[in-house]
Design an enzyme around this catalytic site. Structure first.
Site, PDB file in Angstrom:
ATOM      1  CB  ALA A 184       6.601  -4.506   7.566  1.00 62.89           C
ATOM      2  CD  GLU A 185       3.499 -10.773   6.874  1.00 59.97           C
ATOM      3  OE1 GLU A 185       2.307 -10.396   6.928  1.00 59.97           O
ATOM      4  OE2 GLU A 185       3.921 -11.510   5.971  1.00 59.97           O
ATOM      5  CE  LYS A 214       7.388  -1.342  11.237  1.00 61.59           C
ATOM      6  NZ  LYS A 214       7.930  -1.443   9.863  1.00 61.59           N
ATOM      7  CB  THR A 219       4.061   1.758  13.076  1.00 59.88           C
ATOM      8  OG1 THR A 219       2.756   2.014  13.571  1.00 59.88           O
ATOM      9  CG2 THR A 219       4.698   0.703  13.961  1.00 59.88           C
ATOM     10  CG  ASP A 220       0.926   5.623  15.346  1.00 57.40           C
ATOM     11  OD1 ASP A 220       0.815   4.430  14.995  1.00 57.40           O
ATOM     12  OD2 ASP A 220      -0.021   6.439  15.294  1.00 57.40           O
ATOM     13  CD  GLU A 221      -0.503  -0.215  15.455  1.00 58.60           C
ATOM     14  OE1 GLU A 221      -0.407  -1.281  16.071  1.00 58.60           O
ATOM     15  OE2 GLU A 221      -1.387   0.015  14.615  1.00 58.60           O
ATOM     16  CE  LYS A 255      -3.378  -3.797   7.335  1.00 58.84           C
ATOM     17  NZ  LYS A 255      -2.267  -3.295   6.563  1.00 58.84           N
ATOM     18  CG  PHE A 277      -1.601   1.188   1.637  1.00 56.61           C
ATOM     19  CD1 PHE A 277      -2.237   2.000   0.695  1.00 56.61           C
ATOM     20  CD2 PHE A 277      -1.627   1.578   2.974  1.00 56.61           C
ATOM     21  CE1 PHE A 277      -2.888   3.174   1.089  1.00 56.61           C
ATOM     22  CE2 PHE A 277      -2.260   2.734   3.374  1.00 56.61           C
ATOM     23  CZ  PHE A 277      -2.891   3.537   2.437  1.00 56.61           C
ATOM     24  CB  ILE A 278       2.864   3.013   2.604  1.00 57.80           C
ATOM     25  CG1 ILE A 278       1.680   3.075   3.563  1.00 57.80           C
ATOM     26  CG2 ILE A 278       3.683   4.306   2.683  1.00 57.80           C
ATOM     27  CD1 ILE A 278       2.061   3.068   5.036  1.00 57.80           C
ATOM     28  CG  LEU A 326       8.233   1.757   2.903  1.00 57.17           C
ATOM     29  CD1 LEU A 326       8.856   2.070   1.558  1.00 57.17           C
ATOM     30  CD2 LEU A 326       6.933   2.509   3.048  1.00 57.17           C
ATOM     31  CE1 TYR A 357       3.252  -3.730  11.737  1.00 55.49           C
ATOM     32  CE2 TYR A 357       1.984  -2.318  13.220  1.00 55.49           C
ATOM     33  CZ  TYR A 357       2.767  -2.479  12.088  1.00 55.49           C
ATOM     34  OH  TYR A 357       3.084  -1.386  11.315  1.00 55.49           O
TER      35      TYR A 357
END
Ligand code: NAD
Ligand code: DAU
Length: 351
Positions: free
Chosen positions: A85-86, A162, A132-134, A197, A13-14, A83, A158
């Site tokens: 990743a799972e 990360k 990611t912010d996660e 998503k 996607f990104i 970029l 996840y």
């Protein structure tokens, strides 16, 4: 200036938005899209630039260290934008090891390949890790947002994977002098988003009059960023970010899931010519995600102040553009949901 860049995960996607931006904006760069084409990789995302002379695709799995080292030797990249990743939290709950393999081991393999190729000649090289912010965990105090100094506190396999990869990237900088830069971004949305998503899943379900699953009470808050704004931020940070630094990227668009989905329902009713209120009836509250973080919100002041980047769209505008894209590209969605898109690589490149 001529450069060769490897962009990993460029069929996702990104990544596909980043590849498209770089290929079109930098005709002097050779862009190598390195992707394993997992279920999330779709080369049909890039048909518009596939025949550009400065673009090439390499089907490589980042868990395969030997393949990576060989590819780095032949490509001689000056930079890596990582970029691959799972990326789906729900999948990480059912299969955490896939996330450990790709996100942790795969990232370490890439760091190793870059270090081996660039050792003794790191000037002008750059390894950009997209995160990611996660990794920061859940916000509990109103008004507080994640800064680059927020302590890591990941809760899902996840986000833990990360977080681990971020630590390895910084360790390679501090230990081996690898020239790295990192960014941690909030939730993206826009075209070519895989329909597992929340936003693309809801658009597809509304179109087919199917239930829209909302986890728990829908009170979780996410900070939404239009994907093309993220791609622009990656371009800015890759070219102007300071060595060893981290930049937070966010949309300044905090929405609870339920409010977001209600807005989406209104837009969809309008676009599909249905009576207002029709799509909202599809909202179905389901069992909450395990370890579901309550709120994410990014403070991207550093990126705005130091590098002059700004998000360009509010969610209301970006969501309408996104819905328009999905309704104009129903064939793309059908090919993804039926699995036909996975035949594209063989047709284009052979076995
Ligand atoms: P995505 O799932 O859409 O795409 C991931 C891509 O990586 C796919 O093309 C897939 O084929 C490829 N890939 C997966 N495993 C691989 C492997 N072992 N070797 C080579 N390629 C592999 O993901 P996305 O949403 O585009 O996210 C891209 C990156 O941005 C990820 O690192 C993710 O953590 C990060 N990120 C995503 C968001 C978001 O909202 N989607 C927000 C912040 C950060
Ligand atoms: O914050 C950045 C992250 O955003 C990225 O690092 C991840 O790769 C990306 O997938 C995304 O993670 P989320 O878990 O926030 O995205 P998702 O679309 O899965 O879920 C968004 C919110 O909606 C979240 O609170 C869970 C909820 N949700 C999700 C799905 C799929 C539902 O309520 N129902 C659903 O069916």
């Amino acid at each position: 200036m001529k450069k060769t860049l490897i962009i990993t995960g460029g069929a996702g996607f990104i990544g596909s938005h980043v590849v498209r931006l770089f290929v079109r904006k930098y005709p002097d760069y050779q862009i190598v899209n390195l992707d394993a084409l997992t279920y999330a990789g779709n080369l049909e995302n890039l048909t518009d630039i596939a025949s550009f002379p400065n673009y090439r695709f390499e089907k490589v799995d980042i868990t395969d260290s030997e393949r990576l080292i060989a590819l780095f030797k032949t490509c001689q990249p000056d930079g890596v934008v990582h970029l691959a990743a799972e990326s789906h939290v729900d999948r990480s709950i059912t299969d955490p090891f896939a996330f450990i393999r790709t996100n942790v081991m795969g990232t370490c393999n890439l760091l190793h390949a870059a270090k081996e190729l660039w050792k003794g000649a790191m000037d002008g090289k750059r390894f950009y890790h997209v995160s990611t912010d996660e990794v920061y965990g859940a916000l509990t105090v109103d008004g507080v947002r994640f800064t680059e100094h927020t302590r890591y506190d990941p809760h899902s396999p996840y986000s833990a994977s990360k977080a681990a990869s971020d630590h390895f990237v910084r360790a390679y900088h501090d230990t081996y002098g690898l020239p790295v830069v990192l960014s941690n971004c909030s939730n993206n949305y826009g075209s070519h988003h895989f329909p597992e998503k929340l936003i693309p899943l809801a658009i597809n379900n509304i179109r087919h009059n199917r239930p829209i699953p909302i986890y728990g009470k829908g009170e979780n808050v996410r900070d939404w960023l239009y994907v093309e704004d993220h791609a622009r931020a990656i371009d800015t940070i890759f070219h102007h970010g300071k060595d060893g630094e981290t930049y937070n990227i966010g949309g300044n668009n905090e929405w609870t899931n339920i409010d977001l989905i209600r807005l989406l329902c209104k837009i969809m009713d309008e676009k599909l010519g249905r009576a207002q209120g029709t799509s909202e009836k599809l909202i179905t509250f389901v069992t909450d995600r395990a370890g579901h973080d309550l709120r994410y919100a990014i403070d991207s002041d550093k990126l705005q102040r130091e590098l002059g980047w700004q998000p360009s769209l509010k969610l209301e505008e970006g969501l309408e553009k996104t819905v328009d894209w999905y309704l104009a590209n129903t064939a793309w969605v059908e090919r993804v949901t039926s699995g036909v898109y996975q035949q594209y690589y063989e047709k284009q490149y052979g076995k």
